[in-house]
Design a protein around this motif. Structure first.
Motif, PDB file in Angstrom:
ATOM      1  N   GLY A 337       0.801  -1.224   0.000  1.00  0.00           N
ATOM      2  CA  GLY A 337       0.000   0.000   0.000  1.00  0.00           C
ATOM      3  C   GLY A 337       0.826   1.262   0.000  1.00  0.00           C
ATOM      4  O   GLY A 337       0.279   2.360  -0.179  1.00  0.00           O
ATOM      5  N   SER A 339       3.922   3.738  -1.573  1.00  0.00           N
ATOM      6  CA  SER A 339       4.511   4.010  -2.887  1.00  0.00           C
ATOM      7  C   SER A 339       5.548   5.118  -2.756  1.00  0.00           C
ATOM      8  O   SER A 339       5.539   5.894  -1.800  1.00  0.00           O
ATOM      9  N   ARG A 384       5.911   0.897  -5.899  1.00  0.00           N
ATOM     10  CA  ARG A 384       4.825   0.604  -4.972  1.00  0.00           C
ATOM     11  C   ARG A 384       4.996  -0.811  -4.452  1.00  0.00           C
ATOM     12  O   ARG A 384       5.491  -1.692  -5.144  1.00  0.00           O
ATOM     13  N   LYS A 387       1.101  -5.270  -4.898  1.00  0.00           N
ATOM     14  CA  LYS A 387      -0.135  -4.786  -5.495  1.00  0.00           C
ATOM     15  C   LYS A 387      -1.338  -5.444  -4.832  1.00  0.00           C
ATOM     16  O   LYS A 387      -1.358  -6.647  -4.631  1.00  0.00           O
ATOM     17  N   GLU A 391      -7.122  -1.795  -6.198  1.00  0.00           N
ATOM     18  CA  GLU A 391      -6.457  -0.509  -6.030  1.00  0.00           C
ATOM     19  C   GLU A 391      -5.983  -0.024  -7.386  1.00  0.00           C
ATOM     20  O   GLU A 391      -5.309  -0.762  -8.119  1.00  0.00           O
ATOM     21  N   THR A 393      -4.199   2.296 -10.518  1.00  0.00           N
ATOM     22  CA  THR A 393      -2.828   2.674 -10.860  1.00  0.00           C
ATOM     23  C   THR A 393      -2.713   4.172 -11.154  1.00  0.00           C
ATOM     24  O   THR A 393      -1.603   4.699 -11.239  1.00  0.00           O
ATOM     25  N   GLY A 394      -3.847   4.848 -11.345  1.00  0.00           N
ATOM     26  CA  GLY A 394      -3.816   6.258 -11.729  1.00  0.00           C
ATOM     27  C   GLY A 394      -3.781   6.444 -13.241  1.00  0.00           C
ATOM     28  O   GLY A 394      -3.797   7.563 -13.749  1.00  0.00           O
ATOM     29  N   HIS A 454     -10.960   3.937  -6.525  1.00  0.00           N
ATOM     30  CA  HIS A 454      -9.697   3.345  -6.962  1.00  0.00           C
ATOM     31  C   HIS A 454      -8.647   3.321  -5.848  1.00  0.00           C
ATOM     32  O   HIS A 454      -7.483   2.964  -6.097  1.00  0.00           O
ATOM     33  N   ARG A 455      -9.052   3.714  -4.658  1.00  0.00           N
ATOM     34  CA  ARG A 455      -8.202   3.613  -3.463  1.00  0.00           C
ATOM     35  C   ARG A 455      -6.925   4.432  -3.571  1.00  0.00           C
ATOM     36  O   ARG A 455      -5.935   4.125  -2.900  1.00  0.00           O
ATOM     37  N   ASN A 456      -6.910   5.449  -4.402  1.00  0.00           N
ATOM     38  CA  ASN A 456      -5.728   6.296  -4.530  1.00  0.00           C
ATOM     39  C   ASN A 456      -6.133   7.774  -4.637  1.00  0.00           C
ATOM     40  O   ASN A 456      -5.395   8.596  -5.180  1.00  0.00           O
ATOM     41  N   LYS A 502     -11.263  13.534  -8.241  1.00  0.00           N
ATOM     42  CA  LYS A 502     -10.032  13.443  -7.467  1.00  0.00           C
ATOM     43  C   LYS A 502     -10.259  14.115  -6.129  1.00  0.00           C
ATOM     44  O   LYS A 502     -10.575  15.307  -6.078  1.00  0.00           O
TER      45      LYS A 502
END
Length: 514
Positions: A337, A339, A384, A387, A391, A393-394, A454-456, A502
């Motif tokens: 988790g 990065s 990161r 994985k 989640e 990747t952006g 997306h957990r980011n 975002k």
């Protein structure tokens, strides 16, 4: 007896003598009478001759007098001109040229008074008749002054007709053509056509957007209504110049309008588009609230409605700053988790092409034509830990294959739009990035919608689905099927409404889609 006979014979003889004597006496008497008659007849002839001679003399004298009188009258007989208005005499003139001179003078006076109009003197009903009379009483000045006050003029021009409705009068055909060009240019400024000046906006959030470079190119300009030109006679005060006529046709008259709310509409945006105040909108629609405004709602507006509709088709090139791709590399040296950025990315630049159809300057149709990469972004490299499924990747991919945009993102053309609207022959919807489904169901305004976390810091929305293929809590890989494109909720046709948020704020998906 014999004596008696003798006596009778003697008597006859006496009678005979007496008869002869009487005859002689009668003859003598007749002579005297003839002589007297002769003398009388001679006197009568003399008298008759004298009378005849006197009569002839009198005739000759009368003839001479009449001839002299005629010569006198002829010498004092004058020609004049009777002026009539609608058959009624108003006066006399010595010379017909005086009337023409008055006409020329009045014509020039009216033309000088109304220099922007073509003036015509009204002489219908005015006639002139030549007459002769013995020493006529003619007062030309009085006649001309009287007629001067009666003479009027009118302007000749052309009437602009829009679908059979008279909308204004201008001087001539040339002016009418200039007016129509002016009406078109009112909605397509000449600077845009001639120089294709650039205007752009970045793809950052609307609050921090900065203008970059974009271009407009006009494909076509036309007036929807049928416009015709009709010659007319009119009051010169009603003749408009080009500027006045263009203003009349573009301003229009204020009239009621029922407006149907569309996707991305706000009260402020509607007020700006129709150049009215928000207070007016709320006053005419007391039940309407900004936060409860829905697609399909009807608003009562009172706005100017022009007599003509100018349809323009423009190609718009808009430059958008693109965010760098994020390259994630696994590292077992980092906790799960966690990065670490090992190389910062750099933004790129691409040019988006749209075709806009407008009516009187308002966008009624938007078509995405494609894009051109001007400067490629430099990917960001991130290490990161292990994985975790679900989640992101952006890095976001297009949620449909072969997408065509029908509406873009942001405060554009008087509309606020939080995402992209797109259509495709392939109606299957895919996850734009890996993540976890946090909502799958019906949501106000979106119809059937799927929301993926997306957990980011990023979330994606997929609205107006016909059917949903996932459930809340389900973890998805990038490209996993989410559902089928539809027309549910407040939608104007089958399409996908796609958003990227975002940290809870909608951002332009074009910055991220690859």
């Amino acid at each position: 007896m014999k004596g008696f006979k003798f006596m009778r014979r003697m008597g006859k003889l006496r009678n005979s003598d007496t008869a002869e004597s009487g005859a002689d006496v009668q003859q003598s008497h007749n002579f005297d009478h003839d002589s007297t008659h002769f003398h009388q007849e001679k006197g009568t002839r003399r008298f008759r001759r004298s009378w005849i001679l006197g009569a002839v003399g009198l005739v000759l004298l009368t003839t001479v007098l009449i001839g002299a009188e005629k010569k006198y009258v002829a010498a004092n007989t004058e020609t004049y001109y009777q002026v009539l208005v609608k058959g009624k005499e108003i006066g006399k003139l010595n010379d017909q040229a005086q009337l023409n001179q008055l006409y020329d003078k009045k014509q020039q006076e009216y033309q000088d008074k109304y220099p922007d109009s073509t003036m015509v003197l009204q002489t219908e009903g005015i006639t002139i008749k030549q007459e002769k009379a013995y020493k006529p009483e003619v007062d030309s000045e009085a006649t001309l002054n009287k007629l001067d006050g009666m003479l009027k003029a009118y302007a000749v021009g052309v009437q602009l007709m829009v679908d059979g409705k008279a909308v204004g009068i201008v001087k001539d055909q040339e002016t009418a053509n200039a007016v129509l060009e002016g009406v078109k240019n009112h909605y397509v400024p000449q600077t845009e056509v001639a120089t294709a000046s650039k205007l752009t906006r970045t793809a950052a959030s609307s609050s921090s957007a900065a203008k970059a470079k974009a271009a407009k190119q006009v494909e076509s300009v036309k007036i929807s209504e049928e416009v015709s030109i009709v010659p007319v006679k009119t009051d010169p005060n009603k003749v408009l110049d080009v500027k006045e006529a263009v203003k009349t046709l573009t301003d229009g008259k204020e009239a009621p309008l029922l407006y149907t709310v569309q996707e991305g509409d706000t009260i402020s945006g509607i007020a700006k588009r129709f150049e009215i105040t928000q207070k007016e909108i709320y006053s005419n629609n007391p039940d309407v609230k900004e936060l409860t405004l829905k697609i399909g709602d009807t608003l009562k507006l009172k706005v100017p409605q022009p007599d003509v509709t100018v349809v323009t088709v423009e190609q718009v090139s808009e430059q958008v700053v693109t965010e760098p791709e994020v390259i994630v590399r696994k590292s077992d040296q980092l906790p799960a988790g966690k990065s670490k950025v090992v190389r910062p990315g750099q933004t790129g630049l691409k040019e988006m092409q749209y075709r806009l159809t407008k009516k009187n300057g308002m966008v009624v149709q938007e078509e995405w034509l494609g894009q051109t990469v001007i400067k490629s972004s430099l990917p960001e490299v991130v290490y990161r830990g292990t994985k975790v499924v679900g989640e992101g990747t952006g890095m976001f991919s297009w949620p449909v294959s072969g997408a065509t945009l029908t509406s873009s993102f942001g405060e554009r053309w008087s509309r606020a739009h939080k995402g992209l609207d797109m259509v495709s022959g392939n109606r299957s919807i895919k996850a734009s990035d890996a993540g976890t489904v946090i909502f799958a169901g019906v949501k106000s305004g979106y119809g059937n919608v799927v929301i993926v976390d997306h957990r980011n810091g990023y979330e994606t929305y997929y609205g107006h689905l016909n059917s949903i293929s996932v459930s809340t809590g389900q973890r998805l890989e990038q490209g996993a099927k989410i559902g089928v494109m539809g027309n549910t909720g407040r939608s104007t046709g089958t399409h996908l409404h796609f958003e990227i948020r975002k940290n809870g704020t909608a951002v332009n998906p074009m910055k991220y889609l690859r």
